[in-house]
Design a protein around this motif. Structure first.
Motif, PDB file in Angstrom:
ATOM      1  N   VAL A 141      -4.465  -0.012   4.878  1.00 17.31           N
ATOM      2  CA  VAL A 141      -3.953   1.499   4.245  1.00 17.31           C
ATOM      3  C   VAL A 141      -3.640   2.265   5.617  1.00 17.31           C
ATOM      4  CG1 VAL A 141      -4.748   3.609   3.353  1.00 17.31           C
ATOM      5  CG2 VAL A 141      -5.487   1.308   2.269  1.00 17.31           C
ATOM      6  N   THR A 142      -4.448   2.073   6.699  1.00 18.30           N
ATOM      7  CA  THR A 142      -4.181   2.845   7.696  1.00 18.30           C
ATOM      8  C   THR A 142      -3.206   2.568   8.782  1.00 18.30           C
ATOM      9  OG1 THR A 142      -6.074   1.732   9.138  1.00 18.30           O
ATOM     10  CG2 THR A 142      -6.751   3.728   8.048  1.00 18.30           C
ATOM     11  N   ALA A 143      -2.795   1.226   8.760  1.00 14.43           N
ATOM     12  CA  ALA A 143      -1.780   0.676   9.346  1.00 14.43           C
ATOM     13  C   ALA A 143      -0.457   1.032   8.959  1.00 14.43           C
ATOM     14  CB  ALA A 143      -1.811  -0.938   9.620  1.00 14.43           C
ATOM     15  N   ASN A 144      -0.520   1.464   7.309  1.00 13.82           N
ATOM     16  CA  ASN A 144       0.881   1.838   6.592  1.00 13.82           C
ATOM     17  C   ASN A 144       0.665   3.238   6.089  1.00 13.82           C
ATOM     18  OD1 ASN A 144       2.422  -0.855   6.339  1.00 13.82           O
ATOM     19  ND2 ASN A 144       0.153  -1.513   6.169  1.00 13.82           N
ATOM     20  N   ALA A 145      -0.127   4.115   6.872  1.00 16.48           N
ATOM     21  CA  ALA A 145      -0.564   5.248   6.173  1.00 16.48           C
ATOM     22  C   ALA A 145       0.902   6.385   6.050  1.00 16.48           C
ATOM     23  CB  ALA A 145      -1.287   6.145   7.093  1.00 16.48           C
ATOM     24  N   ASP A 146       1.634   6.146   6.906  1.00 10.04           N
ATOM     25  CA  ASP A 146       2.807   7.021   6.781  1.00 10.04           C
ATOM     26  C   ASP A 146       3.659   6.454   5.662  1.00 10.04           C
ATOM     27  OD1 ASP A 146       2.195   8.586   8.771  1.00 10.04           O
ATOM     28  OD2 ASP A 146       3.428   7.508  10.409  1.00 10.04           O
ATOM     29  N   ARG A 147       3.932   5.008   5.451  1.00 12.16           N
ATOM     30  CA  ARG A 147       4.569   4.768   4.084  1.00 12.16           C
ATOM     31  C   ARG A 147       4.064   5.007   2.847  1.00 12.16           C
ATOM     32  NH1 ARG A 147       5.158  -1.362   4.815  1.00 12.16           N
ATOM     33  NH2 ARG A 147       6.610  -1.224   3.200  1.00 12.16           N
ATOM     34  N   ILE A 148       2.693   4.919   3.063  1.00 14.11           N
ATOM     35  CA  ILE A 148       1.892   5.148   1.693  1.00 14.11           C
ATOM     36  C   ILE A 148       2.039   6.630   1.203  1.00 14.11           C
ATOM     37  CG2 ILE A 148      -0.274   5.191   0.503  1.00 14.11           C
ATOM     38  CD1 ILE A 148      -0.862   2.653   2.330  1.00 14.11           C
ATOM     39  N   LYS A 149       1.821   7.558   2.449  1.00 16.33           N
ATOM     40  CA  LYS A 149       1.960   8.909   2.172  1.00 16.33           C
ATOM     41  C   LYS A 149       3.105   9.296   1.436  1.00 16.33           C
ATOM     42  CE  LYS A 149       0.433  10.658   6.237  1.00 16.33           C
ATOM     43  NZ  LYS A 149       0.284  11.784   7.151  1.00 16.33           N
ATOM     44  N   ASP A 150       4.298   8.794   2.321  1.00 12.86           N
ATOM     45  CA  ASP A 150       5.512   8.985   1.702  1.00 12.86           C
ATOM     46  C   ASP A 150       6.075   8.552   0.457  1.00 12.86           C
ATOM     47  OD1 ASP A 150       8.385  10.073   2.655  1.00 12.86           O
ATOM     48  OD2 ASP A 150       9.340   7.741   2.221  1.00 12.86           O
TER      49      ASP A 150
ATOM     50  N   VAL B 207       5.033  12.161  -1.274  1.00 12.87           N
ATOM     51  CA  VAL B 207       6.220  13.009  -0.752  1.00 12.87           C
ATOM     52  C   VAL B 207       7.317  12.698  -1.869  1.00 12.87           C
ATOM     53  CG1 VAL B 207       8.049  13.547   1.104  1.00 12.87           C
ATOM     54  CG2 VAL B 207       5.532  13.156   1.647  1.00 12.87           C
ATOM     55  N   LYS B 208       7.444  11.384  -1.813  1.00 16.79           N
ATOM     56  CA  LYS B 208       8.958  10.828  -2.869  1.00 16.79           C
ATOM     57  C   LYS B 208       8.163  10.710  -4.116  1.00 16.79           C
ATOM     58  CE  LYS B 208      11.557   8.551   0.598  1.00 16.79           C
ATOM     59  NZ  LYS B 208      11.487   7.126   1.158  1.00 16.79           N
ATOM     60  N   LYS B 209       6.890  10.337  -4.178  1.00 10.89           N
ATOM     61  CA  LYS B 209       6.042  10.197  -5.894  1.00 10.89           C
ATOM     62  C   LYS B 209       6.796   8.831  -6.286  1.00 10.89           C
ATOM     63  CE  LYS B 209       4.898  15.090  -6.027  1.00 10.89           C
ATOM     64  NZ  LYS B 209       3.623  15.196  -5.406  1.00 10.89           N
TER      65      LYS B 209
END
Ligand code: HEC
Length: 121
Positions: free
Chosen positions: A79-88, A92-94
């Protein structure tokens, strides 16, 4: 007899009444005290993020699952290694969870966990 004319007393009385009411109104308008702790603060990976992603995402994003190649949920580091993608995708995009739902309060807690730097594991 009276030290002050009756009109002075009446005016003073009305003034007191107004002062009293406007103070009361000001108190009513005043928003509630902010809670000492925002909901969703102190979110830990183990107690919240892990079970959330396990339920909402692992059906597709786990080793051997359909969307594993895109992102595979496999513990804290995945999860931490992909934090930005998951957040996005989620915040963000939901666009995720694909075909599923996630409550506003879960989104808020997830956001808080990211905001805290994903350190709370
Ligand atoms: C029903 C299956 C399914 C579920 C459930 C699901 N995903 Fe996905 N996910 C996909 C597929 C398929 C793609 C690739 C196509 C797309 O982006 O729509 C994808 C793409 C992604 C991507 C890459 C997006 C990008 O633009 O790089 C991320 C990150 C992601 N998912 C995270 C999650 C998270 C986090 C959850 C849970 C909250 C979740 N997914 C739930 C199927 C799923």
């Amino acid at each position: 007899m009276l030290k002050y004319p009756i009109t002075t007393i009446a005016i003073a009385f009305v003034y007191l009444l107004l002062a009293c009411c406007s103070k009361k109104q000001a108190e009513e308008i005043k928003p509630d005290q902010p809670p000492t702790e925002k909901p969703g603060t102190n979110v830990s990976f183990a107690s919240f993020v892990q079970p959330l992603l396990q339920t909402k995402c692992a059906g597709c994003h786990a080793p051997g699952r359909s969307a594993a190649a895109i992102w595979s949920f496999n513990g804290y580091t995945s999860v931490t290694a992909n934090a930005d993608r998951i957040k996005d995708a989620v915040l963000v995009k939901k666009s995720m969870p694909l075909g599923g739902t996630i409550t506003a309060s879960d989104l808020q807690s997830l956001q808080a966990w990211f905001d805290q730097g994903t350190l709370n594991n």
